[in-house]
Design an enzyme around this catalytic site. Structure first.
Site, short mmCIF file in Angstrom:
data_model
loop_
_atom_site.label_atom_id
_atom_site.label_comp_id
_atom_site.label_asym_id
_atom_site.label_seq_id
_atom_site.Cartn_x
_atom_site.Cartn_y
_atom_site.Cartn_z
CG HIS A 31 75.82 -38.03 24.54
ND1 HIS A 31 76.51 -36.80 24.84
CD2 HIS A 31 74.32 -37.70 25.26
CE1 HIS A 31 75.69 -35.83 25.20
NE2 HIS A 31 74.46 -36.28 25.38
CB CYS A 32 81.24 -39.33 26.15
SG CYS A 32 82.09 -39.72 24.58
CB ALA A 33 83.01 -34.95 24.39
#
Length: 510
Positions: A31-33
């Protein structure tokens, strides 16, 4: 799959996994932000329509074999943890529950295209921002450390001698700052490879390994680690008539992204054809081998030819166009930093310095100050105590001292209009530098302290030009932001990453 007592995140995770084709269809989950980034083995069972209906999901995008599920900055970490828990729990257990309901019709093609890219011309920019956004803290940290190193190590900052010469015990700590900071940018292909391979649906770890190979090749060969080559420093390594060591990948971005895209495509193709123990043994090895062949023998040489041709064109335009040539180089330099083509100007710059002086270094200083000015303007416009204000202020400082990547990738490209303002201001600075014939006689940090590298008698003019560039960029960004982009700045300050659909995202257009 056990569902008793599942909380909201677990229930949503179960629905997401079901719509992805089950736990066994998941290859990589990160996942990212704001997004879950889930790479699937087979895209055919994936139902983006069902995922979009899961409570808490704000949007869905499909990029190759990677499904991007937008859940927002406050929920992404918990949702990813829930998906991982349910995936692990379901990987070895058959689901004895009722069959999943039929998938609702997929959204129209136009809607899917709109979700993936509001404007197809901006898709490369969105891909670049998706790849770089997770690396922003590293960029800002490295840039700040390098700025501190340059401040105490460069002559002409607080006097003719650097601070480390006046206070000798600072030399060791200053070197430590420089090593930690420069590692971020010298080994940038490792970080870019990790992020880009995941973005394109491949293994991030294979991407990092390929990036490490690109950077390490010259050092390992010259160290004698491969006796069969028996090279001394400065030697060559030729395969199929191509000098493999002729390309320096340190600090490059776009070539590594292209190589990572190839790696992800090769890995997916092998994963579809190999199964079981054969896949475990041979998929990573063949992926790296095939990608390495293409990287060293095709992508790298092509990038080198393009860079050499561009360097020759830059010198021709500057020599023949004078002030106009300075303005053109000033406008182009930020774009060169984004693509990594500015690395191709180093050999040209060394030749110019050997011949008496380089026009490239002063223009780089004006460009960096323009990026810093735009960052400081964004920090002023952003809400107090917001994440955007902290990032913009932190990225503007190293840009003032010659490290512009945090400012470009972390702030200005994300909002776009500050980047355009910085390009315009950099063009003005480049024109003024060409008008006054300001040149550098040595390399250094292309920022405020870069005055130490300027030819004697031109230092004041250099400072005037780059400060004008920074002030103009600051003014343009402030004015443009107040008049047209206040909602966009507020949306960014709230936290969502670029490419996600926050409120007000449409106002990002210039």
């Amino acid at each position: 799959m056990e569902r008793h007592g599942a909380g909201p995140d677990e229930s949503a995770a179960d629905e997401i996994l079901s719509a992805l084709g089950g736990a066994g269809n998941i290859a990589v989950s990160t996942h990212c932000a704001t997004r879950l980034r889930i790479t699937v083995v087979d895209v055919r069972p994936v139902s983006t329509g069902r995922i979009a209906q899961v409570p808490g999901v704000l949007g869905v995008a499909l990029a190759g074999a990677q499904v991007q599920v937008v859940v927002g900055p406050g929920a992404v970490a918990a949702m990813h943890a829930a998906v991982e828990r349910r995936r692990i729990a379901g990987a070895g257990d058959a689901d004895t529950g009722p069959p999943a309901p039929p998938a609702p019709p997929a959204p129209p093609r136009a809607a899917r295209r709109s979700l993936r890219s509001p404007r197809w011309l901006l898709r490369p920019l969105h891909v670049l921002i998706d790849i770089v956004t997770p690396l922003l803290p590293v960029f800002v940290a490295g840039g700040m450390l390098l700025a501190l190193h340059n401040l105490v190590s460069a002559p002409g900052v607080f006097g003719p001698d650097p601070i480390v010469a006046i206070v000798p015990w600072l030399a060791g700590p200053a070197a430590l700052l420089g090593i930690i900071g420069i590692g971020v940018f010298a080994l940038l292909p490792v970080l870019i490879g990790f992020s880009a391979a995941g973005r394109f649906g491949g293994s991030p770890y294979l991407g990092a390994a390929m990036g490490a190979a690109l950077v390490a090749a010259p050092f390992l060969v010259d160290s004698g680690a491969f006796p069969a080559l028996r090279l001394q420093g400065g030697g060559s390594w030729t395969l199929a008539g191509i000098d493999v060591l002729g390309v320096d990948y340190r600090g490059t971005v776009v070539p590594v992204i292209v190589i990572s895209a190839l790696l992800a495509a090769i890995e997916r193709a092998l994963r579809r054809r190999l199964r079981g123990a054969t896949a475990f043994l041979f998929t990573p090895m063949l992926t790296l081998l095939l990608t390495g062949v293409l990287a060293f023998l095709v992508v790298g040489p092509a990038a080198r030819l393009l860079g050499d041709a561009f360097a020759s064109l830059v010198q021709l335009v500057y020599d023949s166009a004078g002030v106009v040539g300075g303005a053109l180089l000033g406008a182009l330099y930020p774009l060169l930093v984004v693509t990594g083509l500015h690395q191709s100007l180093v050999s040209l710059e060394l030749g110019l310095i050997g011949g008496g002086g380089s026009f490239i270094f002063p223009v780089a200083g004006a460009s960096n100050l323009a990026q810093a000015g735009a960052c400081f303007a964004v920090a002023l416009l952003a809400r107090r105590r917001s994440r955007l204000r902290a990032i913009a202020g932190g990225a503007g400082i190293p840009a003032s001292f010659g490290i512009a990547e945090p400012a470009i990738f972390g702030v200005n490209l994300r909002l776009r209009f500050p980047f355009i303002a910085a390009i315009a201001a950099s063009a003005v600075g480049g024109a003024l530098l060409a008008f006054w014939h300001v040149e550098a006689v040595t390399l250094g940090a292309a920022g405020v302290i870069g005055v130490a590298s300027i030819a004697p008698g031109s230092g004041v003019r250099y400072l005037v030009c780059i400060l004008i560039s920074g002030a103009l960029s600051f003014a343009l960004t402030c004015g443009w932001g107040v008049v047209r982009h206040r909602p966009a700045i507020d949306a960014e300050a709230a936290g969502p990453a670029p490419g996600d659909p926050p409120a007000g995202a449409g106002t990002l257009e210039a």
